[in-house]
Scaffold this motif. Sequence first.
Motif, mmCIF file in Angstrom:
data_model
loop_
_atom_site.group_PDB
_atom_site.id
_atom_site.type_symbol
_atom_site.label_atom_id
_atom_site.label_comp_id
_atom_site.label_asym_id
_atom_site.label_seq_id
_atom_site.Cartn_x
_atom_site.Cartn_y
_atom_site.Cartn_z
ATOM 1 N N ILE A 18 -12.938 7.697 -7.182
ATOM 2 C CA ILE A 18 -12.052 7.027 -6.121
ATOM 3 C C ILE A 18 -12.005 7.519 -5.107
ATOM 4 O O ILE A 18 -11.739 8.871 -5.015
ATOM 5 C CB ILE A 18 -10.563 6.480 -6.778
ATOM 6 C CG1 ILE A 18 -10.854 6.187 -8.380
ATOM 7 C CG2 ILE A 18 -9.920 5.653 -5.867
ATOM 8 C CD1 ILE A 18 -9.355 6.013 -8.758
ATOM 9 N N GLN A 19 -11.922 6.945 -3.977
ATOM 10 C CA GLN A 19 -11.683 7.490 -2.555
ATOM 11 C C GLN A 19 -10.842 6.537 -1.731
ATOM 12 O O GLN A 19 -11.369 5.774 -1.712
ATOM 13 C CB GLN A 19 -13.107 7.891 -1.998
ATOM 14 C CG GLN A 19 -13.145 8.545 -0.438
ATOM 15 C CD GLN A 19 -14.138 8.881 0.101
ATOM 16 O OE1 GLN A 19 -14.841 9.946 -0.538
ATOM 17 N NE2 GLN A 19 -14.512 8.309 1.170
ATOM 18 N N ASP A 20 -9.998 7.115 -1.047
ATOM 19 C CA ASP A 20 -9.359 6.304 -0.064
ATOM 20 C C ASP A 20 -9.650 6.894 1.227
ATOM 21 O O ASP A 20 -9.745 8.156 1.474
ATOM 22 C CB ASP A 20 -7.623 6.596 -0.028
ATOM 23 C CG ASP A 20 -7.170 5.790 -1.476
ATOM 24 O OD1 ASP A 20 -7.804 4.878 -1.753
ATOM 25 O OD2 ASP A 20 -6.129 6.231 -1.650
ATOM 26 N N ILE A 21 -9.707 6.029 2.264
ATOM 27 C CA ILE A 21 -10.144 6.429 3.826
ATOM 28 C C ILE A 21 -8.986 5.928 4.431
ATOM 29 O O ILE A 21 -8.587 4.824 4.571
ATOM 30 C CB ILE A 21 -11.642 5.775 4.024
ATOM 31 C CG1 ILE A 21 -12.592 6.357 3.318
ATOM 32 C CG2 ILE A 21 -11.750 6.096 5.568
ATOM 33 C CD1 ILE A 21 -13.828 5.771 3.454
ATOM 34 N N PHE A 22 -8.444 6.857 5.350
ATOM 35 C CA PHE A 22 -7.591 6.686 6.671
ATOM 36 C C PHE A 22 -7.995 7.079 7.962
ATOM 37 O O PHE A 22 -8.695 8.069 8.242
ATOM 38 C CB PHE A 22 -6.380 7.653 6.263
ATOM 39 C CG PHE A 22 -5.742 7.506 4.915
ATOM 40 C CD1 PHE A 22 -4.457 6.681 4.730
ATOM 41 C CD2 PHE A 22 -6.318 8.171 3.996
ATOM 42 C CE1 PHE A 22 -3.986 6.555 3.421
ATOM 43 C CE2 PHE A 22 -5.604 8.319 2.530
ATOM 44 C CZ PHE A 22 -4.461 7.322 2.368
ATOM 45 N N GLU A 23 -8.270 5.922 8.587
ATOM 46 C CA GLU A 23 -8.572 5.776 10.051
ATOM 47 C C GLU A 23 -7.418 5.975 11.125
ATOM 48 O O GLU A 23 -6.709 4.908 11.093
ATOM 49 C CB GLU A 23 -9.700 4.474 10.251
ATOM 50 C CG GLU A 23 -10.735 4.496 9.557
ATOM 51 C CD GLU A 23 -11.530 3.227 9.526
ATOM 52 O OE1 GLU A 23 -10.855 2.132 10.068
ATOM 53 O OE2 GLU A 23 -12.653 3.061 9.209
ATOM 54 N N VAL A 24 -7.110 7.178 11.460
ATOM 55 C CA VAL A 24 -6.168 7.235 12.272
ATOM 56 C C VAL A 24 -6.258 7.088 13.754
ATOM 57 O O VAL A 24 -6.975 8.073 14.199
ATOM 58 C CB VAL A 24 -5.383 8.660 11.975
ATOM 59 C CG1 VAL A 24 -4.075 8.822 12.601
ATOM 60 C CG2 VAL A 24 -4.879 8.648 10.311
ATOM 61 N N LYS A 25 -5.684 6.236 14.404
ATOM 62 C CA LYS A 25 -6.103 6.138 15.910
ATOM 63 C C LYS A 25 -4.776 6.842 16.624
ATOM 64 O O LYS A 25 -3.753 6.583 16.317
ATOM 65 C CB LYS A 25 -6.151 4.681 16.352
ATOM 66 C CG LYS A 25 -6.346 4.523 17.851
ATOM 67 C CD LYS A 25 -6.380 2.939 18.015
ATOM 68 C CE LYS A 25 -6.873 2.933 19.525
ATOM 69 N NZ LYS A 25 -6.920 1.374 19.896
ATOM 70 N N VAL A 26 -5.108 7.730 17.582
ATOM 71 C CA VAL A 26 -4.276 8.249 18.426
ATOM 72 C C VAL A 26 -4.059 7.734 19.749
ATOM 73 O O VAL A 26 -4.900 7.562 20.400
ATOM 74 C CB VAL A 26 -4.178 9.865 18.634
ATOM 75 C CG1 VAL A 26 -3.246 10.488 19.366
ATOM 76 C CG2 VAL A 26 -4.256 10.486 17.209
ATOM 77 N N ILE A 27 -2.705 7.375 20.040
ATOM 78 C CA ILE A 27 -2.496 6.594 21.395
ATOM 79 C C ILE A 27 -1.468 7.454 22.301
ATOM 80 O O ILE A 27 -0.925 8.094 21.591
ATOM 81 C CB ILE A 27 -1.707 5.271 21.151
ATOM 82 C CG1 ILE A 27 -0.715 5.127 20.482
ATOM 83 C CG2 ILE A 27 -2.943 4.250 20.642
ATOM 84 C CD1 ILE A 27 0.122 3.812 20.220
ATOM 85 N N LYS A 28 -1.495 7.179 23.578
ATOM 86 C CA LYS A 28 -0.558 7.841 24.394
ATOM 87 C C LYS A 28 0.911 7.333 24.541
ATOM 88 O O LYS A 28 1.021 6.333 24.302
ATOM 89 C CB LYS A 28 -1.210 8.086 25.834
ATOM 90 C CG LYS A 28 -2.464 8.779 25.705
ATOM 91 C CD LYS A 28 -3.016 8.975 27.212
ATOM 92 C CE LYS A 28 -4.283 9.882 26.957
ATOM 93 N NZ LYS A 28 -5.073 9.940 28.426
#
Length: 72
Positions: A62-72
Motif C-alpha cells: 500500500i502507498q499513499d501519495i501527498f502532493e503538497v503545493k506551497v503558495i505565498k
Amino acid sequence: FTMMKQAGRRQSLTVKKGDSIILTASFVGDYQWSAGKETTRSITVRPGSSRTYSVKDKLNCIQDIFEVKVIK
C-alpha cells in the motif's frame, strides 16, 4: 488476510509558505515515509517549495501519495 477500504490514496494539499502541515497515512500498519526515517502514521512537514511525499507499508503493498503545493 486484511481488507482495507479507501487505502492507497493520492491527495493534493495546499499550504502557505512557512506553515506546516500534518500528513496522515490512510492505512494502519508499519510506515516508511519518503521524508526521512519517520515510522509513525502521521508526520508534520514544513516544505520550502512544492513537493510530493509518499508513505508505504514495509511490505510495499500500500502507498499513499501527498502532493503538497506551497503558495505565498
